[in-house]
Motif scaffolding. Structure first.
Motif, short mmCIF file in Angstrom:
data_model
loop_
_atom_site.label_atom_id
_atom_site.label_comp_id
_atom_site.label_asym_id
_atom_site.label_seq_id
_atom_site.Cartn_x
_atom_site.Cartn_y
_atom_site.Cartn_z
N LEU A 32 0.83 -1.21 0.00
CA LEU A 32 0.00 0.00 0.00
C LEU A 32 0.87 1.26 0.00
O LEU A 32 0.56 2.24 -0.70
CB LEU A 32 -0.94 0.00 1.21
CG LEU A 32 -1.94 1.16 1.29
CD1 LEU A 32 -2.83 1.19 0.06
CD2 LEU A 32 -2.78 1.05 2.56
N LEU A 33 1.96 1.24 0.77
CA LEU A 33 2.87 2.38 0.78
C LEU A 33 3.55 2.55 -0.57
O LEU A 33 3.73 3.67 -1.05
CB LEU A 33 3.92 2.19 1.88
CG LEU A 33 3.41 2.19 3.32
CD1 LEU A 33 4.56 1.94 4.29
CD2 LEU A 33 2.71 3.50 3.65
N VAL A 34 3.94 1.43 -1.18
CA VAL A 34 4.58 1.48 -2.50
C VAL A 34 3.63 2.06 -3.54
O VAL A 34 4.01 2.93 -4.34
CB VAL A 34 5.03 0.06 -2.91
CG1 VAL A 34 5.37 0.00 -4.40
CG2 VAL A 34 6.25 -0.37 -2.08
N LEU A 35 2.40 1.58 -3.53
CA LEU A 35 1.40 2.07 -4.49
C LEU A 35 1.15 3.57 -4.28
O LEU A 35 1.07 4.34 -5.24
CB LEU A 35 0.11 1.28 -4.32
CG LEU A 35 -1.08 1.71 -5.18
CD1 LEU A 35 -0.75 1.60 -6.66
CD2 LEU A 35 -2.32 0.86 -4.85
N THR A 36 1.05 3.97 -3.03
CA THR A 36 0.81 5.38 -2.72
C THR A 36 1.96 6.26 -3.18
O THR A 36 1.75 7.32 -3.76
CB THR A 36 0.59 5.56 -1.20
OG1 THR A 36 -0.49 4.73 -0.77
CG2 THR A 36 0.29 7.00 -0.86
N ALA A 37 3.19 5.81 -2.92
CA ALA A 37 4.36 6.59 -3.33
C ALA A 37 4.43 6.72 -4.85
O ALA A 37 4.77 7.79 -5.37
CB ALA A 37 5.63 5.94 -2.80
#
Length: 295
Positions: free
Chosen positions: A225-230
């Motif tokens: 989720l953090l990767v997608l958001t970044a």
């Protein structure tokens, strides 16, 4: 005189480095293969387990274990893509998306079946701390290694994209695949290289996460989720934007956790997503990618 935000800034840089290594691979696939790969988190997990085996059971030095994880995960990701994604290349975005979700579930549970659900650890030398009591912050040699390796990896990618023929071909294909085909670029070869690069970066991220935390079957999925958001924050399809978005996200989460009142600080990640929404309202194409595709 203590400078409180410096410590949170250091934590944010480390967190941003973890996110950046995953986000680079994720956005490379999105930009050149035109798919959202929800199995990317499992590639990170595979890299962590490969690093664990290389460092903990084979006894290789950490730097060598990282190289082994990079190569093995790159080949693994490329092989998975050839079997699962490439045959669906012309099927459209939805079949690819659903396949990646299903593949991620299969890989995650497969890892749990063979490796077990218990967390495992890579034994490394105790980190050396460098404390600046007057300024109110400290950092460790492990944190310097994580941030430094990430920046070196980003620099290597930059040189690859700008100084090699295949790198230039990747950029041309990302801009306009049809035009790239007309000019004689082998876009199939480009896709092979993209999968190798994206999976290799995931492998590096996995080992660094394993060193600083622990290895478990959901390690990469927890970062997804953090990767997608970044990637979205920086501008989907832009590896440079993914790096910028990752560090902004990491620093934002760290500052929120460090300075928000107790109870509210638990929602540090949520606050980072609020920043994401605000940025996208102002710049819908992300921080780096200023163009918005119109249907």
């Amino acid at each position: 005189m203590a400078i409180p935000f410096v410590q949170e800034l250091i934590f944010g840089l480390v967190l941003g480095s973890f996110i950046a290594l995953g986000a680079i691979g994720f956005t490379l696939v999105y930009g050149l293969v035109n798919m959202i790969n929800f199995a990317h988190g499992e590639f990170v997990t595979v890299g962590a387990y490969v690093g664990l085996i290389a460092a903990q059971f084979v006894g290789l030095p950490l730097t060598v274990a990282i190289l082994v994880a990079l190569v093995v995960t790159a080949v693994f990701g490329w092989g998975v893509a050839q079997v699962s994604f490439e045959p669906l290349n012309d099927a459209g975005a939805v079949p690819l998306l659903l396949t990646s979700i299903g593949l991620g579930l299969v890989l995650r549970n497969g890892i749990r079946l063979f490796a077990g659900a218990s967390p495992r650890y890579i034994d490394t030398a105790r980190p050396t701390s460098y404390r600046f009591e007057e300024l109110g912050f400290f950092f460790t040699d492990q944190q310097v290694f994580i941030v430094g390796l990430t920046l070196v990896s980003v620099l290597a990618l930059h040189l690859f994209l700008n100084r090699t023929m295949i790198g230039v071909a990747m950029r041309a294909t990302s801009d306009n695949e049809d035009l790239a085909l007309v000019t004689g670029i082998d876009t199939r070869r480009v896709r092979h290289v993209v999968w190798l690069l994206a999976s290799g970066f995931a492998g590096i991220a996995g080992v660094l996460l394993a060193v600083s935390r622990s290895v478990n079957p959901s390690l990469g999925f927890g970062q997804l989720l953090l990767v997608l958001t970044a990637a979205i924050l920086g501008g989907a399809g832009s590896p440079y934007g993914a790096v910028v978005g990752s560090y902004l996200l990491g620093i934002g989460i760290s500052l929120a956790i460090g300075f928000l009142p107790t109870g509210v600080s638990e929602f540090g990640t949520t606050m980072a997503f609020v920043v994401l929404i605000v940025v996208l309202l102002i710049r819908p194409g992300g921080i780096v990618n200023q163009e918005v595709r119109e249907s």
